[in-house]
Design a protein around this motif. Sequence first.
Motif, PDB file in Angstrom:
ATOM      1  N   GLN A  35      39.893  65.215  55.969  1.00  0.00           N
ATOM      2  CA  GLN A  35      41.028  66.024  55.392  1.00  0.00           C
ATOM      3  C   GLN A  35      42.585  65.390  55.360  1.00  0.00           C
ATOM      4  N   LEU A  36      42.580  64.074  55.608  1.00  0.00           N
ATOM      5  CA  LEU A  36      43.880  63.585  55.708  1.00  0.00           C
ATOM      6  C   LEU A  36      44.282  62.974  54.334  1.00  0.00           C
ATOM      7  N   GLY A  37      43.461  63.178  53.238  1.00  0.00           N
ATOM      8  CA  GLY A  37      43.921  62.720  51.916  1.00  0.00           C
ATOM      9  C   GLY A  37      43.199  63.437  50.823  1.00  0.00           C
ATOM     10  N   GLN A  38      43.871  63.367  49.592  1.00  0.00           N
ATOM     11  CA  GLN A  38      43.198  64.146  48.470  1.00  0.00           C
ATOM     12  C   GLN A  38      43.410  63.301  47.393  1.00  0.00           C
ATOM     13  N   VAL A  39      42.124  62.808  46.636  1.00  0.00           N
ATOM     14  CA  VAL A  39      42.325  62.089  45.543  1.00  0.00           C
ATOM     15  C   VAL A  39      42.670  63.053  44.224  1.00  0.00           C
ATOM     16  N   THR A  40      43.720  62.636  43.503  1.00  0.00           N
ATOM     17  CA  THR A  40      44.320  63.459  42.600  1.00  0.00           C
ATOM     18  C   THR A  40      43.915  63.000  41.036  1.00  0.00           C
ATOM     19  N   LYS A  41      43.457  61.573  40.914  1.00  0.00           N
ATOM     20  CA  LYS A  41      43.125  60.908  39.546  1.00  0.00           C
ATOM     21  C   LYS A  41      42.545  59.889  39.960  1.00  0.00           C
ATOM     22  N   ILE A  42      41.350  59.711  38.965  1.00  0.00           N
ATOM     23  CA  ILE A  42      40.657  58.263  38.979  1.00  0.00           C
ATOM     24  C   ILE A  42      40.539  57.729  37.708  1.00  0.00           C
ATOM     25  N   ASP A  43      41.273  56.587  37.516  1.00  0.00           N
ATOM     26  CA  ASP A  43      41.368  56.012  36.248  1.00  0.00           C
ATOM     27  C   ASP A  43      40.644  54.581  36.321  1.00  0.00           C
ATOM     28  N   ARG A  44      39.527  54.855  35.548  1.00  0.00           N
ATOM     29  CA  ARG A  44      38.495  53.582  35.348  1.00  0.00           C
ATOM     30  C   ARG A  44      38.862  52.468  34.405  1.00  0.00           C
ATOM     31  N   TRP A  45      39.542  51.339  34.658  1.00  0.00           N
ATOM     32  CA  TRP A  45      39.894  50.465  33.461  1.00  0.00           C
ATOM     33  C   TRP A  45      38.779  49.714  33.271  1.00  0.00           C
ATOM     34  N   GLY A  46      37.731  49.676  33.781  1.00  0.00           N
ATOM     35  CA  GLY A  46      36.538  49.050  33.544  1.00  0.00           C
ATOM     36  C   GLY A  46      36.577  47.463  33.854  1.00  0.00           C
ATOM     37  N   ARG A  47      35.343  46.746  32.858  1.00  0.00           N
ATOM     38  CA  ARG A  47      35.455  45.189  33.467  1.00  0.00           C
ATOM     39  C   ARG A  47      36.527  44.439  32.807  1.00  0.00           C
ATOM     40  N   ARG A  48      37.005  43.661  33.586  1.00  0.00           N
ATOM     41  CA  ARG A  48      38.099  42.600  33.179  1.00  0.00           C
ATOM     42  C   ARG A  48      37.974  41.364  33.782  1.00  0.00           C
ATOM     43  N   LYS A  49      38.522  40.495  32.985  1.00  0.00           N
ATOM     44  CA  LYS A  49      38.443  39.020  33.398  1.00  0.00           C
ATOM     45  C   LYS A  49      39.552  39.022  34.483  1.00  0.00           C
ATOM     46  N   LEU A  50      39.294  38.172  35.813  1.00  0.00           N
ATOM     47  CA  LEU A  50      39.970  37.959  36.649  1.00  0.00           C
ATOM     48  C   LEU A  50      40.911  36.715  36.392  1.00  0.00           C
ATOM     49  N   ALA A  51      42.353  36.603  36.887  1.00  0.00           N
ATOM     50  CA  ALA A  51      43.079  35.918  36.857  1.00  0.00           C
ATOM     51  C   ALA A  51      42.641  34.475  37.267  1.00  0.00           C
ATOM     52  N   TYR A  52      41.860  34.714  38.412  1.00  0.00           N
ATOM     53  CA  TYR A  52      41.301  33.362  39.170  1.00  0.00           C
ATOM     54  C   TYR A  52      40.074  33.906  39.793  1.00  0.00           C
ATOM     55  N   GLU A  53      39.209  32.991  40.304  1.00  0.00           N
ATOM     56  CA  GLU A  53      37.932  33.172  40.478  1.00  0.00           C
ATOM     57  C   GLU A  53      38.048  33.725  42.212  1.00  0.00           C
ATOM     58  N   ILE A  54      37.441  34.893  42.273  1.00  0.00           N
ATOM     59  CA  ILE A  54      37.390  35.551  43.755  1.00  0.00           C
ATOM     60  C   ILE A  54      35.983  35.831  44.313  1.00  0.00           C
ATOM     61  N   ASN A  55      35.733  34.955  45.092  1.00  0.00           N
ATOM     62  CA  ASN A  55      34.504  34.945  45.916  1.00  0.00           C
ATOM     63  C   ASN A  55      33.175  34.590  44.926  1.00  0.00           C
ATOM     64  N   LYS A  56      33.561  33.482  44.027  1.00  0.00           N
ATOM     65  CA  LYS A  56      32.701  33.280  43.182  1.00  0.00           C
ATOM     66  C   LYS A  56      32.437  34.024  41.862  1.00  0.00           C
ATOM     67  N   GLN A  57      33.534  35.082  41.654  1.00  0.00           N
ATOM     68  CA  GLN A  57      33.460  36.134  40.724  1.00  0.00           C
ATOM     69  C   GLN A  57      34.362  36.059  39.725  1.00  0.00           C
ATOM     70  N   ARG A  58      34.331  35.893  38.517  1.00  0.00           N
ATOM     71  CA  ARG A  58      35.150  35.556  37.288  1.00  0.00           C
ATOM     72  C   ARG A  58      35.510  36.955  36.770  1.00  0.00           C
ATOM     73  N   ASP A  59      34.842  37.927  37.021  1.00  0.00           N
ATOM     74  CA  ASP A  59      35.192  39.295  36.128  1.00  0.00           C
ATOM     75  C   ASP A  59      34.955  40.414  37.271  1.00  0.00           C
ATOM     76  N   GLY A  60      35.615  41.471  37.275  1.00  0.00           N
ATOM     77  CA  GLY A  60      35.637  42.484  38.204  1.00  0.00           C
ATOM     78  C   GLY A  60      35.659  43.985  37.441  1.00  0.00           C
ATOM     79  N   TYR A  61      35.540  44.840  37.973  1.00  0.00           N
ATOM     80  CA  TYR A  61      35.523  46.289  37.554  1.00  0.00           C
ATOM     81  C   TYR A  61      36.802  46.888  38.144  1.00  0.00           C
ATOM     82  N   TYR A  62      37.946  47.231  37.478  1.00  0.00           N
ATOM     83  CA  TYR A  62      39.081  47.588  37.943  1.00  0.00           C
ATOM     84  C   TYR A  62      39.003  49.281  38.031  1.00  0.00           C
TER      85      TYR A  62
END
Length: 97
Positions: A35-62
């Motif tokens: 009970q130390l926090g409360q989510v007020t809004k979740i905005d799913r931006w969806g799949r986007r191309k990353l600016a650079y590769e992270i852990n062998k991933q080129r896309d991510g879900y924002y």
Amino acid sequence: MRKAYELTFIVRLDPNEEVINESVNQVQSWVEANQLGQVTKIDRWGRRKLAYEINKQRDGYYVLMEADIDPANLPELERNLKISNAILRYLIILSEK
């Protein structure tokens, strides 16, 4: 005293949409733990191309999550985000609201 924060994170892509939803729900449960926090809004931006590769991933879900969080809960939240294999990157900032 809770403060308004914006938590933006990138979830590792998975062919199964349920895995992504479970990751988002897991982050939400970390924010709302003890009970130390409360989510007020979740905005799913969806799949986007990353600016650079992270852990062998080129896309991510924002995802942008707005929440009222007790600052004492932030270290535990950050620890969980760091050790999660599903979260590629995250950023927590104090909202200007």
